[in-house]
Write an enzyme that holds these catalytic residues in place. Structure first.
Site, PDB file in Angstrom:
ATOM      1  N   ASP A 236       0.931  -1.765   0.417  1.00  0.00           N
ATOM      2  CA  ASP A 236       0.135   0.187  -0.204  1.00  0.00           C
ATOM      3  C   ASP A 236       1.025   1.569  -0.083  1.00  0.00           C
ATOM      4  OD1 ASP A 236      -3.207  -0.883   1.428  1.00  0.00           O
ATOM      5  OD2 ASP A 236      -1.197  -2.575   1.574  1.00  0.00           O
TER       6      ASP A 236
ATOM      7  N   HIS B  23     -11.208  -2.547   7.686  1.00  0.00           N
ATOM      8  CA  HIS B  23     -12.008  -3.462   5.928  1.00  0.00           C
ATOM      9  C   HIS B  23     -11.443  -5.188   7.662  1.00  0.00           C
ATOM     10  CE1 HIS B  23     -10.402  -0.814   3.267  1.00  0.00           C
ATOM     11  NE2 HIS B  23      -9.205  -0.566   3.436  1.00  0.00           N
TER      12      HIS B  23
END
Length: 466
Positions: free
Chosen positions: A165, A326
């Site tokens: 990421d 998430h």
């Protein structure tokens, strides 16, 4: 009445004690990073500088080009014209120069047209050697180098960097700098997805794919990055007429998927030194009878732990995650594949997606049947350690909200940006260290000695090693 009340308190105490035993996990780091907004570096930043010269190659990156590690895929972009698609290369101290020819493609995405994207595979390289390579012609030649891995074998040491990421913020730049300056030098990067975050811009501004490629080139041109796709590689935008998922990624970044019998570039496997690495796609179909499911079912029997003792899996969405961010998004994939991971004694699973850091105990959650009601993670020495390392520094910022209390399976968690290093020593031992960006280059904020699940399957109790 009093005895009833005492009995009630006793029962309540027993229930509370059982909850504490199950829920109290490992360490939630007391380090608190100053909360600041993550900001993308402006396009005039020096890390995005276009190489000098007309039509000079840019965004150079390499990845492994076969299963065994004797091939390298070299990729680059020329913006104004196709230019040459030839790579000249030679082994260090050799007077014999070779050349390989690649192919060129372009793509359009909404109102953006890409430059000319080149991919060239160099084959039949010698193991454990330094090679130089040149892309471009005349005044715009650019020279780089890389090391091939040692011959595949059980006791050859090898060191991987781990990044996820990443994006292209000021924090991203710090992460990459920390990785480059770490005294424990990574020889290849296992990248667990979400590269450029171009889709955070209006119309998925693909100019941010170009800037990311130039930013990362200082590492990607010199050592292979093993690519995993994340949700930010989907670039699925039917509202602007873009209906083909992964279009920018598949044009720009190659993987050696065909070599491992895969039908798509999003799931594949490679061997590198002592490691067998399986890359999965959290955002491709993975249910029963799908191509990814069928491929993985056939892949595990190919793993020979006497040749590659370390079995590593990369995916994007974590299966064990104690952040609100998430939360449980990887659950359906876990239900499908976790029994295979335990049966085949996977050593470690690296994931991204959650913009923070977390390391688990060795646990599994596979005992449930419709009659036994057992549906909680339990310690399992055949299970992998799950590590979430989606903390590269992207524009969406840190995930700071954690579920409380910390679950028992969670050994260490911290909301900070950073990277990790996995140093495989031999067939039985590997040392792992996570580095937060706020520390000195040599500082490891979280460490663990991994004991190989096939050759040395003793309890490595990660929470007691921090």
């Amino acid at each position: 009445m009093r005895s009833d009340f005492l009995s009630f308190l006793l029962v309540l105490g027993l229930v509370w004690n059982s909850l504490v035993l199950f829920c109290n996990g490992g360490i939630t780091s007391k380090f608190v990073r100053k909360v600041e907004k993550s900001i993308d570096m402006p396009l005039h930043s020096d890390v995005f500088r276009v190489p000098p010269g007309h039509n000079a190659p840019q965004q150079v990156h390499i990845t492994q080009g076969d299963v065994e590690g004797k091939a390298v895929i070299v990729s680059w972009v020329t913006q104004e014209a196709p230019g040459s698609n030839t790579v000249h290369y030679w082994k260090e101290h050799s007077s014999t120069k070779h050349k390989a020819h690649g192919k060129t493609n372009t793509y359009k995405f909404y109102n953006y047209t890409s430059g000319y994207i080149h991919h060239c595979t160099i084959r039949n390289l010698e193991y454990d050697s330094k090679y130089y390579y040149v892309v471009g012609v005349g005044q715009t030649e650019r020279k780089f180098w890389f090391f091939t891995p040692p011959k595949v074998g059980p006791d050859v040491p090898y060191t991987f960097g781990l990044i996820g990421d990443l994006g292209q913020t000021f924090d991203s730049n710090i992460t990459l700098t920390h990785y480059e300056k770490s005294p424990k030098k990574g020889q290849a990067v296992l990248f667990v997805g979400d590269l450029s975050y171009a889709d955070n811009y209006p119309n998925h501004d693909n100019n941010r794919w170009d800037s990311w490629g130039r930013f990362a080139e200082r590492s990607t041109a010199y050592q292979p990055w093993i690519w995993t796709t994340g949700n930010h590689e989907l670039d699925f935008a039917p509202e602007i007429g873009e209906n083909k998922p992964f279009k920018p990624f598949t044009h720009r970044y190659r993987t050696p998927y065909r070599a491992s019998g895969s039908t798509e570039p999003f799931w594949y496997s490679i061997k590198r030194g002592p490691a067998y690495i399986i890359v999965l796609s959290s955002y491709s179909a993975y249910g029963k009878y799908t191509p990814q499911y069928t491929w993985l079912e056939e892949e595990f029997p190919k793993v020979n732990r006497t040749e590659t003792p370390w079995l590593i899996v990369l995916n994007h969405s974590p299966w064990y995650n104690s952040y609100d961010y998430h939360y449980m998004e990887g659950e359906s994939m876990r239900v499908m594949y976790e029994p295979w991971f335990v049966k085949n004694k996977v050593d470690v699973v690296f994931s991204g997606h959650v913009h923070a850091y977390e390391r688990s105990e060795r646990v599994s959650n596979i005992a449930y049947t419709v009659v036994n009601g057992i549906c909680s993670p339990v310690k399992d020495q055949s299970a992998p350690v799950y590590i979430t390392i989606g903390d590269g520094g992207n524009i969406e910022g840190l995930a700071t909200k954690m579920t409380e209390p910390q679950p028992k399976y969670s050994a260490y968690r911290e909301a900070s940006f950073g990277h990790a290093i996995l140093s495989i020593k031999n067939r039985t031992h590997a040392h792992y260290g996570w580095h937060r960006n706020q520390d000195g280059y040599a500082v490891e904020a979280d460490t663990m000695w991994f004991y190989n699940r096939f050759w040395h399957p003793v309890d490595d109790s990660p929470s007691f090693d921090s």
